[in-house]
Scaffold this motif. Structure first.
Motif, PDB file in Angstrom:
ATOM      1  N   UNK A 169       0.830  -1.208   0.000  1.00 24.94           N
ATOM      2  CA  UNK A 169       0.000   0.000   0.000  1.00 24.94           C
ATOM      3  C   UNK A 169       0.858   1.249   0.000  1.00 24.94           C
ATOM      4  N   UNK A 170       1.952   1.216   0.758  1.00 23.47           N
ATOM      5  CA  UNK A 170       2.852   2.372   0.805  1.00 23.47           C
ATOM      6  C   UNK A 170       3.505   2.607  -0.547  1.00 23.47           C
ATOM      7  N   UNK A 171       3.910   1.511  -1.196  1.00 21.21           N
ATOM      8  CA  UNK A 171       4.541   1.628  -2.512  1.00 21.21           C
ATOM      9  C   UNK A 171       3.563   2.181  -3.529  1.00 21.21           C
ATOM     10  N   UNK A 172       2.304   1.717  -3.461  1.00 23.54           N
ATOM     11  CA  UNK A 172       1.281   2.207  -4.381  1.00 23.54           C
ATOM     12  C   UNK A 172       1.019   3.687  -4.153  1.00 23.54           C
ATOM     13  N   UNK A 173       0.944   4.092  -2.882  1.00 20.26           N
ATOM     14  CA  UNK A 173       0.711   5.501  -2.572  1.00 20.26           C
ATOM     15  C   UNK A 173       1.851   6.366  -3.085  1.00 20.26           C
ATOM     16  N   UNK A 174       3.084   5.881  -2.948  1.00 25.07           N
ATOM     17  CA  UNK A 174       4.247   6.625  -3.426  1.00 25.07           C
ATOM     18  C   UNK A 174       4.209   6.755  -4.936  1.00 25.07           C
ATOM     19  N   UNK A 175       3.844   5.648  -5.617  1.00 25.20           N
ATOM     20  CA  UNK A 175       3.773   5.668  -7.080  1.00 25.20           C
ATOM     21  C   UNK A 175       2.712   6.630  -7.557  1.00 25.20           C
ATOM     22  N   UNK A 176       1.557   6.611  -6.871  1.00 24.46           N
ATOM     23  CA  UNK A 176       0.479   7.510  -7.264  1.00 24.46           C
ATOM     24  C   UNK A 176       0.868   8.962  -7.015  1.00 24.46           C
ATOM     25  N   UNK A 177       1.587   9.207  -5.922  1.00 21.71           N
ATOM     26  CA  UNK A 177       2.030  10.558  -5.615  1.00 21.71           C
ATOM     27  C   UNK A 177       3.011  11.054  -6.661  1.00 21.71           C
ATOM     28  N   UNK A 178       3.938  10.171  -7.091  1.00 25.20           N
ATOM     29  CA  UNK A 178       4.917  10.542  -8.105  1.00 25.20           C
ATOM     30  C   UNK A 178       4.239  10.820  -9.422  1.00 25.20           C
ATOM     31  N   UNK A 179       3.252   9.966  -9.775  1.00 24.31           N
ATOM     32  CA  UNK A 179       2.546  10.148 -11.036  1.00 24.31           C
ATOM     33  C   UNK A 179       1.779  11.448 -11.028  1.00 24.31           C
ATOM     34  N   UNK A 180       1.198  11.780  -9.872  1.00 26.08           N
ATOM     35  CA  UNK A 180       0.418  13.006  -9.765  1.00 26.08           C
ATOM     36  C   UNK A 180       1.300  14.236  -9.931  1.00 26.08           C
ATOM     37  N   UNK A 181       2.554  14.114  -9.462  1.00 23.56           N
ATOM     38  CA  UNK A 181       3.454  15.261  -9.499  1.00 23.56           C
ATOM     39  C   UNK A 181       4.125  15.431 -10.851  1.00 23.56           C
ATOM     40  N   UNK A 182       4.022  14.444 -11.730  1.00 27.22           N
ATOM     41  CA  UNK A 182       4.718  14.487 -13.009  1.00 27.22           C
ATOM     42  C   UNK A 182       4.086  15.518 -13.934  1.00 27.22           C
ATOM     43  N   UNK A 183       4.912  16.184 -14.759  1.00 25.08           N
ATOM     44  CA  UNK A 183       4.353  17.088 -15.765  1.00 25.08           C
ATOM     45  C   UNK A 183       3.464  16.337 -16.751  1.00 25.08           C
ATOM     46  N   UNK A 184       2.471  17.023 -17.278  1.00 24.81           N
ATOM     47  CA  UNK A 184       1.545  16.431 -18.247  1.00 24.81           C
ATOM     48  C   UNK A 184       1.548  17.284 -19.507  1.00 24.81           C
ATOM     49  N   UNK A 185       1.740  16.640 -20.652  1.00 28.13           N
ATOM     50  CA  UNK A 185       1.624  17.315 -21.949  1.00 28.13           C
ATOM     51  C   UNK A 185       0.358  16.777 -22.613  1.00 28.13           C
ATOM     52  N   UNK A 186      -0.547  17.667 -22.939  1.00 28.60           N
ATOM     53  CA  UNK A 186      -1.846  17.252 -23.461  1.00 28.60           C
ATOM     54  C   UNK A 186      -2.229  18.045 -24.696  1.00 28.60           C
ATOM     55  N   UNK A 187      -3.210  17.520 -25.413  1.00 34.26           N
ATOM     56  CA  UNK A 187      -3.777  18.190 -26.579  1.00 34.26           C
ATOM     57  C   UNK A 187      -5.187  18.642 -26.230  1.00 34.26           C
ATOM     58  N   UNK A 188      -5.492  19.888 -26.521  1.00 39.40           N
ATOM     59  CA  UNK A 188      -6.792  20.459 -26.153  1.00 39.40           C
ATOM     60  C   UNK A 188      -7.437  21.152 -27.356  1.00 39.40           C
ATOM     61  N   UNK A 189      -8.730  20.822 -27.623  1.00 42.70           N
ATOM     62  CA  UNK A 189      -9.582  19.923 -26.843  1.00 42.70           C
ATOM     63  C   UNK A 189      -9.203  18.457 -27.074  1.00 42.70           C
ATOM     64  N   UNK A 190      -9.487  17.622 -26.091  1.00 46.96           N
ATOM     65  CA  UNK A 190      -9.142  16.205 -26.207  1.00 46.96           C
ATOM     66  C   UNK A 190     -10.081  15.461 -27.146  1.00 46.96           C
TER      67      UNK A 190
END
Length: 219
Positions: A8-29
């Motif tokens: 659970x701790x590892x999953x929480x850490x992974x989710x936290x890292x993913x949340x903090x990562x930059x996102x490049x997106x196309x808009x509108x999707x």
């Protein structure tokens, strides 16, 4: 129970890292267009935090049966003067199924981390539009618009000439119908939001080619 807590701790850490990562997106999707019409997609970046974008080398693909790339422009949020070496989609011999986009900031001197702060002061904080892509709808159907996954197809350089790591890329979908009618619409199939594990191996295999490419052009 201990194993479960560790997982659970590892999953929480992974989710936290993913949340903090930059996102490049196309808009509108998702969008719907009529044959013969023109439209735009913004290439946005968010979640930079204290990072910057000093160089980008991106290939953005689409289905030429539905879409034709007309032009593109750099976003003002990039900050300061930039050298744009991307391929003009209207030029003879340019690819018809993707945009080859490469540009770098004139404020940043490779190998001089002190110049990063010059760009940071000029660039919009955390999130901004990097580019606007202009298309013409040419044929009925549905086209995904997505970022390439090969070498030098999704490179973003930040501070200290280092690649931004863990960047998530999000695609878009464009449905095209005839002006006389049609029922094409988007059933978005999201590409993997993160290629972090693959990225680790790619970074080990490929040196910062975008920076080398810039240095060779400046030489």
């Amino acid at each position: 129970m201990k194993l479960l807590a560790t997982a659970a701790s590892a999953l929480a850490l992974a989710m936290s890292s993913a949340h903090a990562a930059p996102v490049v997106s196309l808009s509108p999707s998702n969008s719907s267009q009529l044959i013969g019409g023109t439209f735009s997609l913004d290439v946005k970046i968010s979640g930079l935090g204290s990072e910057i974008v000093s160089v980008f080398d991106l290939n953005i693909y689409f289905n030429p049966a539905q879409l034709k790339a007309v032009s593109y422009s750099l976003g003002s949020g990039l900050g300061g003067a930039w050298t744009d070496l991307g391929l003009d989609p209207a030029a003879p011999g340019s690819p018809t199924n993707y945009l080859d986009l490469f540009a770098y900031s004139n404020l940043v001197v490779p190998g001089d981390p002190g110049t990063d702060d010059l760009l940071a002061a000029a660039q919009d904080d955390d999130s901004f539009v990097m580019m606007t892509l202009n298309f013409e709808a040419v044929g009925a159907g549905v086209s995904q618009v997505w970022f390439g996954t090969g070498p030098n197809e999704r490179d973003l350089v930040g501070r200290s000439d280092a690649f931004l790591s863990g960047v998530q890329f999000q695609s878009a979908c464009v449905a095209v119908n005839s002006p006389t009618g049609g029922n094409n619409d988007c059933r978005q199939v999201p590409e993997p939001s993160s290629y972090a594990l693959l990225g680790l191996s790619l970074f080990a295999a490929f040196v910062p080619a975008a920076v080398k490419r810039r240095k060779s052009l400046a030489a």
